[in-house]
Each structure stands twice: as structure tokens, then as C-alpha cells.
Design an enzyme around this catalytic site. Structure first.
Site, PDB file in Angstrom:
ATOM      1  CG  ASP A  94      34.652  22.061 -28.207  1.00 46.01           C
ATOM      2  OD1 ASP A  94      33.687  22.454 -27.393  1.00 46.01           O
ATOM      3  OD2 ASP A  94      34.262  21.113 -29.220  1.00 46.01           O
TER       4      ASP A  94
ATOM      5  N   GLY B 112      28.657  29.086 -24.278  1.00 48.93           N
ATOM      6  CA  GLY B 112      27.727  29.927 -23.497  1.00 48.93           C
ATOM      7  C   GLY B 112      27.220  29.458 -22.033  1.00 48.93           C
TER       8      GLY B 112
ATOM      9  CG  ASP C 235      28.162  22.275 -31.484  1.00 46.99           C
ATOM     10  OD1 ASP C 235      28.598  21.025 -31.786  1.00 46.99           O
ATOM     11  OD2 ASP C 235      28.675  23.066 -30.836  1.00 46.99           O
TER      12      ASP C 235
END
Length: 678
Positions: free
Chosen positions: A181, A216, A236
């Protein structure tokens, strides 16, 4: 990056921690055919990531969308999911990875700087879980962040500065997949952070699929193929039609970047979590497969319905996603919310998604030539949800229900004559009827095949208590290619039918030249409508024809609030409070019946104050299929803005809110003092 719900999603929680780099997670906006705006490929076509893994998009499970960090995420759940993969045939269908998301670890490393599993959630440790998953012939995935802490508000240890040690631990535990992440990244260059972990994973010598989850922000589709097997292209997802649609639109133009071993990742599946209809979930699964996206189940399979399993285990749709050629589907057209997306397959066929974004049934069509097939006398068409095969002279067309997708696999196949002709069923116009009054509706059955349809009949059926009578011929001896059977029907709903949507079904039965009997049906939705009152009034007091919302339901006379119904606040724009109106969240669309009797729609619009300084939106008013008024981009810093539209003669008024071009984070929008004059 989305607005902060009551149980924060990962992409929005980073704002609580306040340690991320500046910038927006997503870029939204109108989607045009990918051929016009695809980025330069991240790698040569047919190339693969250096680790040689994920030659088709990874398939499996991740707990986050169904459990977040709640206590139910534990060793028992993970083992139970592995058991279900085997028992329900998901393993045989191709699902392989059982992945842990955030909250598996304790908040502090041990004295040696090592990660430790939460002893309450995972009392036997991660290796024991991996061993169990491996014993089922499956693989285990794990999660951490390319920062000092993960995204959970507790702040569990991230891997920044510990990459090689953590990767070694993961390998020693038997981990097969890493989701990496982006929270608490300390402003370190993204490519640098993700390169370090790539090198750390490679140094272990263990094959570990590498999932780059940087949302992104830094256009990973332009550089990440050299590092990882998949990269998130968006913020998300959440379990709503608006979220799924927004993410799909952001991912579709990136087709050139995808290929074996390196995939665009529009986030995990929401199928079965309850926020969408089964029709919308089939669209979700269809479009993710056409986009060659990773298929990571995000629902709790321990409580899933049979319909959820049926969607997730459709092997013909999965085969589109898993096609070894590795092409992501490209947009051929999207006019008026009627999408055609085509994906080249290794055997020369094309997977074709006919997707209807709108709130009413639409005819979506293309041709075999347009999707890239060679000229042929005829083609075979396989419907991957109906599991039927037909022949076509070249037309690919269907009446697609609201928010639905017809997914076809089309080939120039010399065996086409062995199959019955394809037919298209349609109900002309949009059926809007008043209770107790008779309306005339028209159906069409059109032969798309190279061969004629014989002994053709048409039937229109409605709910119990509805009167449906044919007013013209319902059958014909033969339909040659391109010819249609047109039937008029007199339809009368009961006088006491309340306003709302009602299901009608158009059915045809016919025979092929070989004598095979065929039946085909398409559902359509009729709306019992109420004529607007003389003089008009507040639209929030009138029944809605349809409503879709980016997060939570459309709220009447309050703001959007969060995901639950009725959790909004007084409509407030720039400190000004309004008693009447609608609270929505981009992307949103709400329709009302005007019946050709109204003249104007007016409102005061803007971003609701409940999200502080965040949020950018734009408002549109549509009269039937024509945009009658629009605002520019509005921000939370702006006072209420007036909007007025001439809707004279319109049967349907549609109120649209878009994200203003920068993603849907905190886009709580108010249609305040919303009135129609009739």
C-alpha cells in the site's frame, strides 16, 4: 481518495494520519474510446514482469471489503475461506490466492525489528495459516504499506526502511502474494519505494506476486510493469454503483499498459456485499473480466448467497479474464451511456460487452467488423451469462436492462449454421403508464441471424393484476435476416397500483431451419407514474422514477451524510440552510416524471458544508435526452449557485451530478430549494 465514511476506507484514512504526499487519488471525467487516449504501453506487448508470475490476472480473495479491521477478520475466517474455495468449486474455477489485508499485525515490531502477528487474530502465527492454505492447494497473500505505518488508524508497522527484513519474513512464512500500500510514505518517491520492495522480494528467491497499491497517484501504468505484476489505477472501491462505475471509467482507457505479468488493477470485487443489485454485480464481474483485471473476491463467502456464487464461478466469463493473450478490452463506443467494449482473445474470437450505464433499458449494438473480426458469411455468438450459442449475419445487438451487461463471445466460425439464428427483443420507448389507464406499448423481435427464424411468436407479460392484451399480430411464419415482428400491446396497470417500477417480460419462441425450438426473454421495467400536480412544487415531495448515487442513498430534504439511509444533516451550502431539496453524492442521477406538462426546473446548488473544505462537483439538468442546463465546477468554498432549465414538453427530467473532473472524494452535493413549475 473518497470522503470519510463512518468506517474509513484505506484511501480516505490517510487524511487522518496526515502523512501522505499531496495530490489526488483519481482522475475522473468523460471516457472516450481507448484507441484515442490510451497511454504508451508500460512494456512491449507480450512481455511480462521480471519475476515471471501472474501471466494471467491473479484470482483469489481479500478480506478488506467485507470485514475491514473488525474482529471477525482472523485465522478462523481465513481458513474457512480456503475451505469454501475447495468445497464450492472456486478453486477449480481458477481462484488461487487467499489474501490477508491490513490489521493482521501488532502495532510494534519485536526487539529484533521483526513483524509479529496479532496473537488474538492469529494465535498460531502466519506460517501456520500459510501451511493450512497450501494444504488445500491454494496460496496465501499478505499486506503491508510502503510507508512507516499501514493505513489503519491504529498505525501498524509499515515496511519503509525494513523492506529486505520484511520480505525475508514473508518468504519464510510461505507468503505467495504481497499487496503493498501507499500510506505514511514520508514523501519518498513512489518509484523508489516500490523498486526497493521489488528488489527485496527478488532477493528472497521465493516467487511472490507483487501488487503495487499506490492508487494511481503517480501513473503507475507508465512505469510499474518493470517492478510489479499489478498496480492499482484508482482509489479504493466501495460497494455502490457509483463507485464501481467511476473506477471502471478510469481504468478503461489504460488498456495499452496491460499484458501477461503486468495488469491494471481497478481494485477488488464487491460482488455479494449487498450494496448493488445482482444485475449490477453481473456488470461489475463482466467489466472486470473484459478489462483483464485481477479477480479478488471481496465478500464474506461464509454468508454468500447462491446468486453470488453463480456470478463468481461463471467459468465462461472467467475465461475472458484469464485469456492467455492478455489483452485488456478497449472501448469502441459509449454514446449516451451505451457502451461497447471489445477484447481480443487468443483463439481469434472477440469478447464483447454491451453495457448499459443508464437507468432504463437501452438498445446497445455493434457489428462483427467493428469489434475486429474478419469478413465472413456469418458468425457464432455465445452469450456468456445465458450460456446459449446463436448465429449472426454480423449484427451484435441487444436490449440491455438498466445497469446491465450482455457479454458475448463472437467468432468467425464455419460451423455457424449448426446454431439457431440470433434474435433481438426490444420494447420501443420507455414504458411510463398511469395507474388504471391504458397505454400502448410496442415490441419488436428482429432476426439478426444469417438463417431465418421460423414460426415466430411474441408474448408480453406483466405483474399480477396487470391487463396485457395484443392489439396486432403476435406471430409470423418466418423472419428473414434483418426483418422484425412488430406487435402493439394495450397495457393497463391496476387502478390502485402505487408509483414505482414494475417488471415486464418480452418473450419470443421460434424454430431454426434444423427444427430446434428456441425461447428467449428480456426483462424490461415499466414505471407507474403520477402526473405532476398543477402548478408543480418541490421535487423532493414527488416520487422518483429512478435514483443512483455515488455513496449511500439519495436523501430527501437532508444532505447525503454517509452510507446509511437517513443519516444526513440539514442541507447547508456556504453557511446557508435550506429546508427542501435532495442530498446526493457524485456520481448521481435522479429522474422524475414530468409528463410533458411542466415548464421549468430551478434550484440552488453546491457542495454541502458537511465535508469542510473538500469536494468539487458539477450539476446538470436533462429534459428527456437533451442537456437543458449545467453549472461549471463548484467547490465547497462557493455560495449557493442558481440553476434553471427549460423542460417544456419533456416526459422525464433527469438531475445529474458529476465529480467535477477530479474524482469523487467528498463530493456531497445539494439540490437545494429544488422546484418544478407545471
Amino acid at each position: 481518495m473518497r470522503h470519510l465514511p463512518s468506517r474509513p476506507t484505506r484511501a480516505s484514512r490517510h487524511r487522518i494520519l496526515g502523512a501522505l504526499t499531496a495530490g489526488l487519488l483519481c482522475t475522473a471525467g468523460a471516457v472516450v474510446p481507448a484507441a484515442a487516449h490510451s497511454p504508451a504501453p508500460a512494456a512491449t506487448a507480450g512481455a511480462q514482469a521480471a519475476n515471471g508470475l501472474a501471466l494471467t490476472p491473479p484470482m483469489g480473495f481479500n478480506n478488506w471489503n467485507s470485514t475491514h479491521c473488525r474482529a471477525e477478520f482472523d485465522e478462523s475466517m481465513v481458513k474457512g475461506i480456503a475451505d469454501i474455495f475447495v468445497e464450492k468449486g472456486l478453486k477449480d474455477a481458477g481462484y488461487e490466492y487467499v489474501n490477508l489485508d491490513d490489521c493482521w499485525a501488532v502495532p510494534q515490531r519485536d526487539a529484533d525489528g521483526k513483524l509479529e502477528a496479532d496473537p488474538v487474530r492469529f494465535p498460531n502465527g502466519i506460517k501456520a495459516v500459510a501451511d493450512y492454505v497450501h494444504s488445500k492447494g491454494l496460496k496465501l497473500g499478505i499486506y503491508t504499506s510502503a510507508g512507516t505505518r499501514t493505513c489503519d488508524s491504529v498505525g501498524l508497522p509499515g515496511a519503509l526502511g525494513h523492506e529486505f527484513s520484511d520480505a525475508r519474513q514473508f518468504a519464510d512464512w510461505g507468503v505467495d502474494y504481497l499487496k503493498y500500500d501507499n500510506c505514511n510514505n514520508q514523501g519518498v518517491d513512489a518509484k523508489e519505494r516500490y523498486t526497493t520492495m521489488r528488489d527485496a522480494l527478488a532477493a528472497t528467491g521465493r516467487p511472490i506476486v507483487y501488487s503495487i497499491c499506490e492508487w494511481g497517484q503517480n501513473k503507475p501504468w507508465e512505469w510499474a510493469a518493470e517492478l510489479g505484476n499489478l498496480w492499482r489505477t484508482t482509489g479504493d472501491i466501495n460497494d455502490s454503483w457509483g463507485s464501481m462505475l467511476s473506477i471502471m471509467k478510469q481504468n478503461l482507457p489504460l488498456a495499452a499498459a496491460a499484458g501477461p505479468g503486468h495488469w491494471n488493477d481497478p481494485d477488488m470485487l464487491e460482488v455479494g456485499n449487498g450494496g448493488m443489485t445482482d444485475t449490477e454485480y453481473r456488470t461489475h464481474f463482466s467489466m472486470w473480466s473484459v478489462m483483464a483485471a485481477p479477480l479478488l473476491i471481496g465478500s464474506d463467502l461464509r454468508t454468500a448467497t447462491q446468486e453470488t456464487f453463480d456470478i463468481l464461478s461463471n467459468e465462461e466469463v472467467i475465461a475472458v479474464d484469464q485469456d492467455p493473450l492478455g489483452k485488456q478490452g478497449e472501448v469502441l463506443s459509449s454514446d449516451g451511456g451505451r457502451w461497447v467494449v471489445a477484447k481480443e482473445m487468443r483463439d481469434g474470437s472477440r469478447a464483447v460487452a454491451l453495457f448499459n450505464e443508464t437507468d432504463s433499458a437501452q438498445r446497445v449494438s455493434t457489428t462483427a467488423a467493428a469489434v475486429g473480426l474478419p469478413q465472413a458469411s456469418a458468425y457464432t455468438v455465445r452469450d456468456l451469462w445465458e450460456h446459449t450459442t446463436r448465429n449472426t449475419a454480423g449484427s451484435l445487438s441487444a436490449t440491455v436492462p438498466a445497469h446491465g451487461t450482455v457479454l458475448l463471445r463472437v467468432a468467425a466460425d464455419h460451423r455457424w449454421a449448426a446454431h439457431p439464428p440470433a434474435v433481438e427483443l426490444a420494447l420501443e420507448g420507455r414504458p411510463l403508464v398511469q395507474a388504471g389507464r391504458t397505454a400502448t406499448l410496442t415490441t419488436e423481435v428482429t432476426d439478426l441471424g444469417r438463417t431465418p427464424a421460423l414460426t415466430v411468436s411474441a408474448v408480453l407479460t406483466g405483474p399480477a393484476g396487470w391487463q396485457v392484451k395484443a392489439a396486432s399480430a403476435t406471430g409470423t411464419a418466418a423472419l428473414p435476416t434483418g426483418r422484425a415482428l412488430t406487435t402493439r400491446w394495450r397495457v393497463t396497470p391496476p387502478a390502485d397500483a402505487p408509483p414505482g417500477g414494475y417488471d415486464l417480460t418480452v418473450t419470443t419462441r421460434y424454430r431454426s431451419l434444423t427444427g430446434k425450438r428456441v425461447a428467449s426473454s428480456v426483462p424490461v421495467r415499466a414505471h407507474v407514474v403520477v402526473a405532476p400536480p398543477a402548478g408543480g412544487g418541490h421535487l423532493s415531495d414527488l416520487p422518483q422514477l429512478s435514483a443512483s448515487n455515488g455513496y449511500g442513498p439519495v436523501e430527501k430534504d437532508t444532505s447525503n451524510g454517509e452510507s446509511a439511509a437517513g443519516d444526513g444533516h440539514p442541507l447547508t451550502i456556504g453557511g446557508e440552510v435550506f429546508a427542501k431539496g435532495l442530498g446526493v453524492h457524485a456520481a448521481s442521477s435522479v429522474e422524475y416524471y414530468a409528463g410533458g406538462a411542466c415548464a421549468t426546473v430551478t434550484a440552488q446548488v453546491g457542495v454541502d458544508d458537511e465535508k469542510g473544505a473538500a469536494g468539487t462537483v458539477a450539476f446538470e439538468i436533462w429534459a428527456d435526452g437533451t442537456k437543458a442546463a449545467s453549472t461549471g465546477v463548484l467547490t465547497n468554498a462557493m455560495a449557493p449557485q442558481p440553476i434553471s432549465a427549460d423542460v417544456s414538453g419533456a416526459q422525464v427530467v433527469r438531475l445529474v451530478v458529476t465529480d467535477g473532473g477530479d474524482g469523487v472524494d467528498s463530493d456531497h452535493a445539494d439540490w437545494a430549494d429544488l422546484r418544478i413549475t407545471c
